[in-house]
Scaffold this active site. Structure first.
Site, PDB file in Angstrom:
ATOM      1  CG  ASP A  71      -2.223  -0.756   0.910  1.00 46.31           C
ATOM      2  OD1 ASP A  71      -2.588  -0.868  -0.279  1.00 46.31           O
ATOM      3  OD2 ASP A  71      -2.841  -1.276   1.858  1.00 46.31           O
ATOM      4  CE  LYS A 188     -30.647  -8.607   0.816  1.00 47.53           C
ATOM      5  NZ  LYS A 188     -31.995  -8.219   1.321  1.00 47.53           N
ATOM      6  N   GLY A 354      13.314 -11.708  -7.803  1.00 46.49           N
ATOM      7  CA  GLY A 354      12.886 -12.966  -7.208  1.00 46.49           C
ATOM      8  C   GLY A 354      13.977 -13.566  -6.339  1.00 46.49           C
ATOM      9  CB  CYS A 381      16.485  -7.305  -8.840  1.00 50.22           C
ATOM     10  SG  CYS A 381      17.457  -7.372  -7.337  1.00 50.22           S
ATOM     11  N   GLY A 383      16.292 -10.509 -12.545  1.00 50.97           N
ATOM     12  CA  GLY A 383      16.191 -10.492 -14.008  1.00 50.97           C
ATOM     13  C   GLY A 383      17.476 -10.040 -14.663  1.00 50.97           C
ATOM     14  CG  HIS A 506      13.749  -3.823  -7.278  1.00 51.70           C
ATOM     15  ND1 HIS A 506      12.986  -4.885  -7.721  1.00 51.70           N
ATOM     16  CD2 HIS A 506      14.686  -4.344  -6.456  1.00 51.70           C
ATOM     17  CE1 HIS A 506      13.447  -6.003  -7.184  1.00 51.70           C
ATOM     18  NE2 HIS A 506      14.483  -5.709  -6.411  1.00 51.70           N
ATOM     19  CD  GLU A 508      10.385  -3.098  -9.374  1.00 53.75           C
ATOM     20  OE1 GLU A 508      11.336  -2.708 -10.074  1.00 53.75           O
ATOM     21  OE2 GLU A 508      10.433  -4.133  -8.682  1.00 53.75           O
TER      22      GLU A 508
HETATM   23  N1  GLN Z   1      17.776 -13.156  -5.115  1.00 52.76           N
HETATM   24  C1  GLN Z   1      18.588 -12.120  -5.665  1.00 52.76           C
HETATM   25  C2  GLN Z   1      19.477 -11.466  -4.625  1.00 52.76           C
HETATM   26  O1  GLN Z   1      19.233 -11.567  -3.464  1.00 52.76           O
HETATM   27  C3  GLN Z   1      17.744 -11.083  -6.371  1.00 52.76           C
HETATM   28  C4  GLN Z   1      16.845 -10.324  -5.470  1.00 52.76           C
HETATM   29  C5  GLN Z   1      15.775  -9.569  -6.189  1.00 52.76           C
HETATM   30  O2  GLN Z   1      15.480  -9.842  -7.348  1.00 52.76           O
HETATM   31  N2  GLN Z   1      15.143  -8.643  -5.527  1.00 52.76           N
HETATM   32  O3  GLN Z   1      20.432 -10.833  -4.957  1.00 52.76           O
END
Ligand code: GLN
Length: 530
Positions: A71, A188, A354, A381, A383, A506, A508
């Site tokens: 949020d 309702k 990830g 990251c 990726g 990141h 995003e």
């Molecule tokens: N798992 C990877 C790391 O810890 C990438 C982390 C992520 O994508 N936020 O470096």
């Protein structure tokens, strides 16, 4: 004097309290008020950093490295101000603070209790934010649903808080559901009545109710809610389902919600239009073209797991007057059936962040597919890390190249950073928050940002292994961005590819509807042409 708005939710979770709070924040800021927002979460984790995205959705990272509730992402995207760690408080944080103090003997023999010890911490948090932000209005969203056992201490705290600062300075907004029964064709109000009773049981009478509903709510029903819930009719609003969350502030504005809020809190303001926001939303809702982009990840069954990523794609799409259709691809499916089956015909491939090795090989296959077929690629990251692994294996011939996150390998092209060696605690120990990055001229990243020095937010433990810089560079990888001391690789690109950019950070978290992130903007821009 600062005024305080508290947002609670009832009947069911997932009604969009966060969006409602963010929208109210946007409208108040639009009136020229200084707004601060915070989220209280009743769970016992210290922060969501250690929770699976399936439990909690994405972890939103603040500039100062807070791992917070998603949020906060809505707040930043709607209101446009950067938040800090302190804007996110969980029961886990409170209890760990109290138990540490208790072990040190700080309570001097006293019994430690929910009232006053827990409630004092909560009330102090609200006061501290008011002071540190110097805001005209502090909005506090209470996570969870009224009636849940964990939320009790938060409700008790805001009840106390109101009586301490005086009723005229606080506004309780309750968001509920008016379900539509398809069989009888009726809306309702009873669940809303029950939810308000539950709040009243905690000594809180809402000042304002927002009734979420699938369809428009007739006036008689809103009258009924007002009567049965003991709320002035002019403070009962409909919150109808909308095409996009970005419509919510527009609906609230059209119902003059921000005027009622300011009147009720005694803040003299003028009616202001929100035409700028309307134009942005209008562009977003009326695209002239469409593009299909794959997000290849592990948690694709829950869109919230990649919330900021998908929002960033929307922002970039709106900029190009293009609808971005996301194709959610489970990387484990790619492992089973090959990349062709899932990625053929797509205009762009995005591999988000990830953790852990499940589905990694599928992501590597996706990066290979993008590289070989010259499909625009944005790696974020993990990726970026898998793009480096793929390139090392398939272009540089380092057959077992991998990340030390996934085991021991001869070529650990992604490796634990020095500072991380020996770190065993998982919570809050990664490279977190904003770090500077210097871009290299004549790169896609430099072209996107239009400047040399940038700052971006991080959340990871592993890094590009500098031992492999030369070999990767010699085979056509471009190190487009590094830390200012050149020690850490932050962005990689590929030669002989229309648009292959991957960042260790990141992007995003910093994209907004009115200011799409440069990397997303250009990624979607090339994908549209692809
Ligand atoms: N798992 C990877 C790391 O810890 C990438 C982390 C992520 O994508 N936020 O470096």
């Amino acid at each position: 004097m600062t005024k305080f708005i508290f947002v609670t939710g009832g009947v069911v979770s997932g009604l969009g309290k966060g969006i409602a709070a963010a929208s109210i924040g946007l409208l108040l800021k639009n009136k020229g008020l200084k707004v601060a927002v915070e989220k209280f979460d009743p769970y016992l984790n210290v922060d969501p950093g250690t929770m699976s995205p399936y439990q909690h959705g994405e972890v939103f990272v603040t500039e100062d490295g807070g791992e917070t509730d998603l949020d906060l992402g809505h707040y930043e995207r709607f209101i446009g101000d950067n938040l800090v760690k302190e804007c996110s408080l969980s029961s886990g944080q409170i209890y760990s603070e109290i138990i540490n103090k208790e072990r040190k003997g700080d309570y001097l023999g006293g019994t430690v209790q929910v009232v006053p010890h827990v409630t004092d911490i909560i009330k102090n948090r609200i006061r501290n934010l008011a002071e540190s932000s110097d805001a005209d209005v502090v909005i506090t969203e209470i996570g969870g649903t009224v009636g849940e056992i964990e939320a009790e201490s938060f409700l008790e705290s805001i009840r106390q808080f109101r009586s301490e600062i005086g009723g005229a300075n606080a506004l309780f907004i309750h968001l509920t559901l008016i379900p539509f029964l398809k069989l009888s064709g009726e809306l309702k109000t009873k669940p809303t009545q029950h939810s308000v009773k539950e709040l009243q049981r905690h000594g809180i009478n809402p000042d304002m109710i927002i009734c979420r509903s699938e369809i428009s709510i007739p006036d008689e029903l809103l009258d009924k809610v007002a009567t049965f819930c003991n709320v002035d009719r002019k403070y009962v609003f409909e919150g109808i389902d909308v095409d996009t969350i970005y419509d919510v502030p527009i609906n609230f504005h059209e119902n003059e919600m921000e005027e009622r809020i300011c009147e009720r809190l005694g803040i003299p303001t003028e009616r202001k239009n929100i035409d700028k926001w309307k134009t942005l939303v209008n562009n977003y809702k009326n695209p002239e073209k469409e593009v299909k982009i794959a997000i290849v990840g592990k948690y694709v069954a829950l869109a919230d797991a990649y919330l900021s990523v998908s929002e960033s794609l929307k922002h970039a799409g709106a900029y190009h007057k293009c609808k971005v259709n996301i194709e959610w691809v489970n990387s484990e499916d790619i492992e089973l059936d090959g990349a062709d089956k899932y990625l053929t015909g797509l205009s762009g491939i995005l591999v988000p962040g990830g953790f852990g090795n499940r589905g990694i090989e599928g992501k590597i296959m996706a990066a290979k597919y993008a590289r070989e077929n010259k499909i625009p690629y944005l790696g974020i990251c993990l990726g970026m890390q898998i793009a480096v692994i793929e390139f090392a294996r398939n272009v540089c011939g380092l057959k077992d190249a991998n990340s030390s996150e996934f085991g021991l390998f001869e070529h650990q092209v992604i490796d634990l950073m020095e500072k991380q060696v020996g770190v065993t605690n998982k919570g809050g120990t990664m490279r977190l928050g904003s770090y500077p990055c210097t871009l290299k001229e004549n790169t896609l990243a430099y072209k996107a940002y239009g400047e040399m020095f940038i700052d971006e937010r991080h959340r990871h433990r592993y890094e590009f292994n500098n031992t492999y810089r030369d070999i990767l560079k010699n085979h056509g990888m471009i190190l487009a961005g590094t830390s200012p001391d050149n020690m850490l690789v932050e962005i990689i690109e590929l030669k002989d590819h229309p648009w292959f950019v991957a960042s260790q950070f990141h992007p995003e978290f910093k994209s907004r509807l009115y200011k799409p992130h440069p990397l997303f903007r250009d990624f979607v821009g090339v994908a549209v042409k692809n």
